[in-house]
Design a protein around this motif. Structure first.
Motif, mmCIF file in Angstrom:
data_model
loop_
_atom_site.group_PDB
_atom_site.id
_atom_site.type_symbol
_atom_site.label_atom_id
_atom_site.label_comp_id
_atom_site.label_asym_id
_atom_site.label_seq_id
_atom_site.Cartn_x
_atom_site.Cartn_y
_atom_site.Cartn_z
ATOM 1 N N GLY A 42 63.727 9.014 -32.006
ATOM 2 C CA GLY A 42 62.913 9.404 -33.149
ATOM 3 C C GLY A 42 62.742 10.911 -33.224
ATOM 4 O O GLY A 42 63.204 11.651 -32.364
ATOM 5 N N LEU A 43 62.082 11.373 -34.268
ATOM 6 C CA LEU A 43 61.861 12.805 -34.461
ATOM 7 C C LEU A 43 60.548 13.233 -33.808
ATOM 8 O O LEU A 43 59.579 12.474 -33.788
ATOM 9 N N VAL A 44 60.566 14.448 -33.307
ATOM 10 C CA VAL A 44 59.386 15.014 -32.658
ATOM 11 C C VAL A 44 59.002 16.295 -33.393
ATOM 12 O O VAL A 44 59.846 17.169 -33.617
ATOM 13 N N HIS A 45 57.727 16.383 -33.763
ATOM 14 C CA HIS A 45 57.233 17.557 -34.470
ATOM 15 C C HIS A 45 57.239 18.770 -33.550
ATOM 16 O O HIS A 45 56.803 18.696 -32.394
ATOM 17 N N LEU A 46 57.757 19.897 -34.056
ATOM 18 C CA LEU A 46 57.785 21.134 -33.277
ATOM 19 C C LEU A 46 56.720 22.115 -33.744
ATOM 20 O O LEU A 46 55.937 22.638 -32.941
ATOM 21 N N ILE A 47 56.691 22.390 -35.035
ATOM 22 C CA ILE A 47 55.820 23.447 -35.517
ATOM 23 C C ILE A 47 55.642 23.314 -37.029
ATOM 24 O O ILE A 47 56.536 22.839 -37.733
ATOM 25 N N LEU A 48 54.481 23.704 -37.509
ATOM 26 C CA LEU A 48 54.168 23.712 -38.938
ATOM 27 C C LEU A 48 53.767 25.124 -39.320
ATOM 28 O O LEU A 48 52.956 25.750 -38.619
ATOM 29 N N ILE A 49 54.335 25.612 -40.415
ATOM 30 C CA ILE A 49 53.966 26.936 -40.906
ATOM 31 C C ILE A 49 53.494 26.781 -42.351
ATOM 32 O O ILE A 49 54.134 26.096 -43.156
ATOM 33 N N ARG A 50 52.351 27.366 -42.679
ATOM 34 C CA ARG A 50 51.781 27.244 -44.014
ATOM 35 C C ARG A 50 52.336 28.334 -44.927
ATOM 36 O O ARG A 50 52.822 29.364 -44.458
ATOM 37 N N SER A 51 52.211 28.117 -46.207
ATOM 38 C CA SER A 51 52.823 29.030 -47.176
ATOM 39 C C SER A 51 52.223 30.431 -47.131
ATOM 40 O O SER A 51 52.873 31.396 -47.554
ATOM 41 N N ASN A 52 51.016 30.561 -46.608
ATOM 42 C CA ASN A 52 50.410 31.886 -46.524
ATOM 43 C C ASN A 52 50.672 32.560 -45.171
ATOM 44 O O ASN A 52 50.130 33.626 -44.894
ATOM 45 N N GLU A 53 51.500 31.927 -44.349
ATOM 46 C CA GLU A 53 51.883 32.510 -43.064
ATOM 47 C C GLU A 53 53.316 33.003 -43.141
ATOM 48 O O GLU A 53 54.160 32.422 -43.835
ATOM 49 N N ARG A 54 53.613 34.055 -42.411
ATOM 50 C CA ARG A 54 54.972 34.608 -42.423
ATOM 51 C C ARG A 54 55.704 34.319 -41.114
ATOM 52 O O ARG A 54 56.939 34.267 -41.101
ATOM 53 N N GLU A 55 54.948 34.162 -40.035
ATOM 54 C CA GLU A 55 55.572 33.943 -38.740
ATOM 55 C C GLU A 55 54.625 33.150 -37.864
ATOM 56 O O GLU A 55 53.400 33.303 -37.956
ATOM 57 N N LYS A 56 55.220 32.300 -37.017
ATOM 58 C CA LYS A 56 54.410 31.513 -36.103
ATOM 59 C C LYS A 56 55.188 31.297 -34.811
ATOM 60 O O LYS A 56 56.410 31.158 -34.840
ATOM 61 N N HIS A 57 54.476 31.286 -33.699
ATOM 62 C CA HIS A 57 55.112 31.127 -32.397
ATOM 63 C C HIS A 57 54.541 29.908 -31.682
ATOM 64 O O HIS A 57 53.362 29.579 -31.824
ATOM 65 N N SER A 58 55.408 29.260 -30.908
ATOM 66 C CA SER A 58 54.964 28.180 -30.031
ATOM 67 C C SER A 58 55.906 28.151 -28.846
ATOM 68 O O SER A 58 57.031 27.681 -28.941
#
Lengths: 111, 115
Positions: A42-58
């Motif tokens: 199955g698929l595993v969620h990695l990261i969600l980025i919102r439209s008002n964000e430009r960059e995200k780290h995990s």
């Protein structure tokens, strides 16, 4: 119908190298998500980025979002053999909340 | 850790036969999705439930596919009769709410082969 399109379709790298995958989408979104799928699983969620964000780290993941270009990128730094999988971007469909997936990028990391 | 349960993991059936898949979402998750994934492609939505109600079944081939979630908990997807083109992975996913900014949790899927 599929909203996102990943590029490249396939990517082969050596352990320790960085892997970059791109996703383009067609309509305006309020968020974009990345998922990983190991072969036959199955698929595993990695990261969600919102439209008002430009960059995200995990951890070793870095996601960018450019709403003006309707594109996102997923960077995996210092790749490991265990990162071998297919990676999908997904966005909520316009009229509802179900996620619409692209065709995915197949990443192969060799040791 | 809570998981989305699916069964069976693998199913081989002859064309024109009936087949059913079962999904038990994470406890408390109101929204449940069934996706179909053809080899080498991304998952495509078949049906979405909010509690026991169908929210979206516009992509469900209703002449042969049916889905239900009678008590708003577990769900069954049925195909009757199965066709060769139905061979695919069938994935169930759930989210706590139906919000657009919600992470989806997927089960391990049922790999269907129609012969």
């Amino acid at each position: 119908s599929q909203q996102g399109e990943e590029d490249p379709q396939a990517l082969s790298i050596q352990e320790g190298e960085n892997a970059t995958m791109n996703c383009s989408y067609k309509t305006s979104i309020n968020n974009l998500q990345w998922y990983r799928q190991n072969s036959g699983r199955g698929l595993v969620h990695l990261i969600l980025i919102r439209s008002n964000e430009r960059e995200k780290h995990s951890g070793r993941l870095r996601v960018t979002l450019d709403t003006s270009k309707k594109s996102s990128s997923l960077l995996i730094t210092a790749s490991r053999a265990a990162d071998t999988a297919s990676y999908f971007c997904a966005t909520p469909e316009q009229a509802g909340t179900a996620l619409i997936f692209g065709k995915g990028t197949t990443l192969s990391v060799s040791s | 850790e809570a998981e989305v349960a699916q069964s069976p993991r693998y199913k081989i059936t002859e064309k024109s036969q009936a087949v059913a898949f079962w999904c038990d979402p994470i406890s408390g998750h109101a929204t449940l999705y069934w996706y179909r994934q053809i080899l080498g492609q991304g998952p495509e939505l078949l049906v979405q439930f909010q509690d026991e109600s169908v929210v979206d079944d516009s992509q469900l081939p209703k002449d042969r596919f049916s889905a239900e979630r009678l008590k708003g908990v577990d769900s069954t997807l049925k195909i009757q009769p199965a066709e060769l083109g139905d061979s695919a992975m069938y994935l169930c996913a759930s989210t706590r709410t139906g919000g657009a900014g919600t992470e989806a949790f997927f089960g391990q899927g049922t790999r269907l082969t129609v012969v």
